[in-house]
Enzyme design. Structure first.
Site, PDB file in Angstrom:
ATOM      1  N   LYS A  10       0.849  -1.194   0.000  1.00 13.53           N
ATOM      2  CA  LYS A  10       0.000   0.000   0.000  1.00 13.53           C
ATOM      3  C   LYS A  10       0.880   1.238   0.000  1.00 13.53           C
ATOM      4  O   LYS A  10       1.884   1.296   0.705  1.00 13.53           O
ATOM      5  CB  LYS A  10      -0.903  -0.002   1.231  1.00 13.53           C
ATOM      6  CG  LYS A  10      -1.678   1.301   1.453  1.00 13.53           C
ATOM      7  CD  LYS A  10      -1.499   1.946   2.827  1.00 13.53           C
ATOM      8  CE  LYS A  10      -0.127   2.038   3.351  1.00 13.53           C
ATOM      9  NZ  LYS A  10       0.043   2.835   4.599  1.00 13.53           N
ATOM     10  N   ASP A 138      -5.364   0.585   8.270  1.00 10.20           N
ATOM     11  CA  ASP A 138      -5.255   0.289   6.838  1.00 10.20           C
ATOM     12  C   ASP A 138      -6.071  -0.936   6.433  1.00 10.20           C
ATOM     13  O   ASP A 138      -6.111  -1.288   5.257  1.00 10.20           O
ATOM     14  CB  ASP A 138      -3.788   0.030   6.457  1.00 10.20           C
ATOM     15  CG  ASP A 138      -2.928   1.274   6.551  1.00 10.20           C
ATOM     16  OD1 ASP A 138      -3.478   2.383   6.476  1.00 10.20           O
ATOM     17  OD2 ASP A 138      -1.703   1.126   6.696  1.00 10.20           O
TER      18      ASP A 138
END
Length: 293
Positions: A10, A138
C-alpha cells in the site's frame, strides 16, 4: 489444492492527519494506491490451523503467533458459526516490516479473502470489510487492494479519482519505523492537518497531471517520520533530487519513500541509479494502481 493471493504494498499518495480525538485516535484523509508487488499468501488443507513465514523479510516479524494473518483468520472463523476444516497458511514475506506499506494489513486482507473462498463462508463483503477494519487503520482499504480514498480512522472508504497505473520506485533504508513513535512526535509538533477531502477531478489523464495535483497536498506524518528515523530523510532527499522523480514522498508513517515517474523507462533508470548510489537500501520498481491479482 492450495489457493494463493498477492498481498500488495500500500502507498499513501497523500495522507492528511488531524488532531487526536478524545479517544486518542487521529482522523485522517488519504488516497491509497497499491503496487503490483507485495507478499504472497498461500492456503492449503492442514491438520491444524498454523502459519509458516518465509521470504527475505520473514525473520523480521515479531512472532508468528501474533501475526495479523492469524488474527484475521481467527476473527473470520468466529463469524462462521459452524465447524470449519483447518487450513495451513504460508506467508512469503517480500515487503519490509514497519515500512509504511501496510504489509501486515495487506497480508490479513489476503487471508480473509482466501479463507472465505476456501471454506465457503457466508460472510458478505460488508462484514468482511468490518473485520478487516478491526485489525488496523489500513485494514479495510488493504482488503481489496484497489485505489481508494480513506477517511475517519481509515474505515470510511470512497472511490478514488480514476488514473491509469503509474510507474513508481519504492525505496526503504532498511530501518524499521515505529508508528506509535511517529505519532508521538507528530503530536508533540502540534501541526495537525485538515482532513476534509481535497477537490479532485473525476480522473487524471496521466502521471504528470496526477503528480502535479499531489504536489499541492502532503503527508502530514512525513516530518515526524524523519524525526524518528533520519535515514528516511536521506532517502527522500535522494529521490527528490533525481530528474526522473515527478514527486517524492514518504508513504504512511515511514520509512518507505516513493517517487512517481512519467513511464517505465524513467522508473527503471531511477531504480538502477538508486541501487548504485545506495546498495544497502531496499529498492523496488513498481506500478501503482490496482487491484492486482
Amino acid at each position: 489444492m492450495a489457493l494463493t493471493a498477492l498481498a500488495p504494498a500500500k502507498v499513501n499518495l497523500f495522507l492528511h492527519v488531524g488532531a487526536p480525538a478524545g479517544d486518542g485516535y487521529h482522523p485522517l484523509c488519504s488516497l491509497m494506491a497499491f503496487a503490483d508487488f507485495g507478499d504472497r499468501l498461500a492456503l492449503q488443507p492442514a491438520d491444524a490451523m498454523d502459519l509458516k513465514v518465509t521470504g527475505p523479510f520473514g525473520t523480521a516479524l515479531g512472532g508468528e503467533g501474533d501475526n495479523l494473518v492469524l488474527r484475521a483468520a481467527h476473527a473470520l472463523l468466529g463469524e462462521a458459526r459452524r465447524p470449519v476444516a483447518p487450513f495451513g497458511l504460508s506467508l512469503d514475506k517480500h515487503l519490509p516490516v514497519a515500512a509504511g506499506l501496510g504489509g501486515g494489513s495487506s497480508d490479513a486482507g489476503a487471508a480473509l479473502r482466501l479463507l472465505r473462498e476456501a471454506a465457503g463462508l457466508e460472510v458478505d463483503d460488508a462484514r468482511l470489510e468490518a473485520i478487516a477494519a478491526g485489525l488496523g487503520a489500513d485494514g479495510a482499504a488493504c482488503l481489496w487492494g484497489r485505489p481508494v480514498l480513506a477517511e475517519g480512522r481509515g474505515e470510511r472508504l470512497s472511490p478514488a479519482p480514476g488514473f491509469a497505473p503509474v510507474d513508481a520506485v519504492l525505496v526503504n533504508p532498511r530501518v524499521p519505523v515505529s508508528t506509535p513513535e511517529v505519532y508521538r512526535s507528530f503530536d508533540a509538533r502540534g501541526r495537525f492537518g485538515d482532513v476534509t477531502p481535497p477537490p479532485a477531478p473525476e480522473a487524471f489523464e496521466g502521471a504528470v497531471e496526477l503528480a502535479a495535483w499531489l504536489a499541492t497536498l502532503r503527508n502530514d506524518l512525513e516530518p515526524a517520520a524523519i524525526d524518528v528515523a533520519p535515514e528516511v530523510g536521506a532517502v527522500l532527499d535522494t529521490l527528490a533530487g533525481e530528474p526522473e522523480a515527478l514527486l517524492a514522498r514518504v508513504s504512511g508513517s515511514g520509512g518507505t519513500c516513493f517517487a512517481l515517474c512519467a513511464g517505465d523507462i524513467e522508473a527503471e533508470g531511477l531504480a538502477e541509479r538508486i541501487e548504485s548510489l545506495a546498495p544497502q537500501w531496499w529498492v523496488r520498481r513498481v506500478r501503482l494502481g490496482g487491484p492486482w491479482t
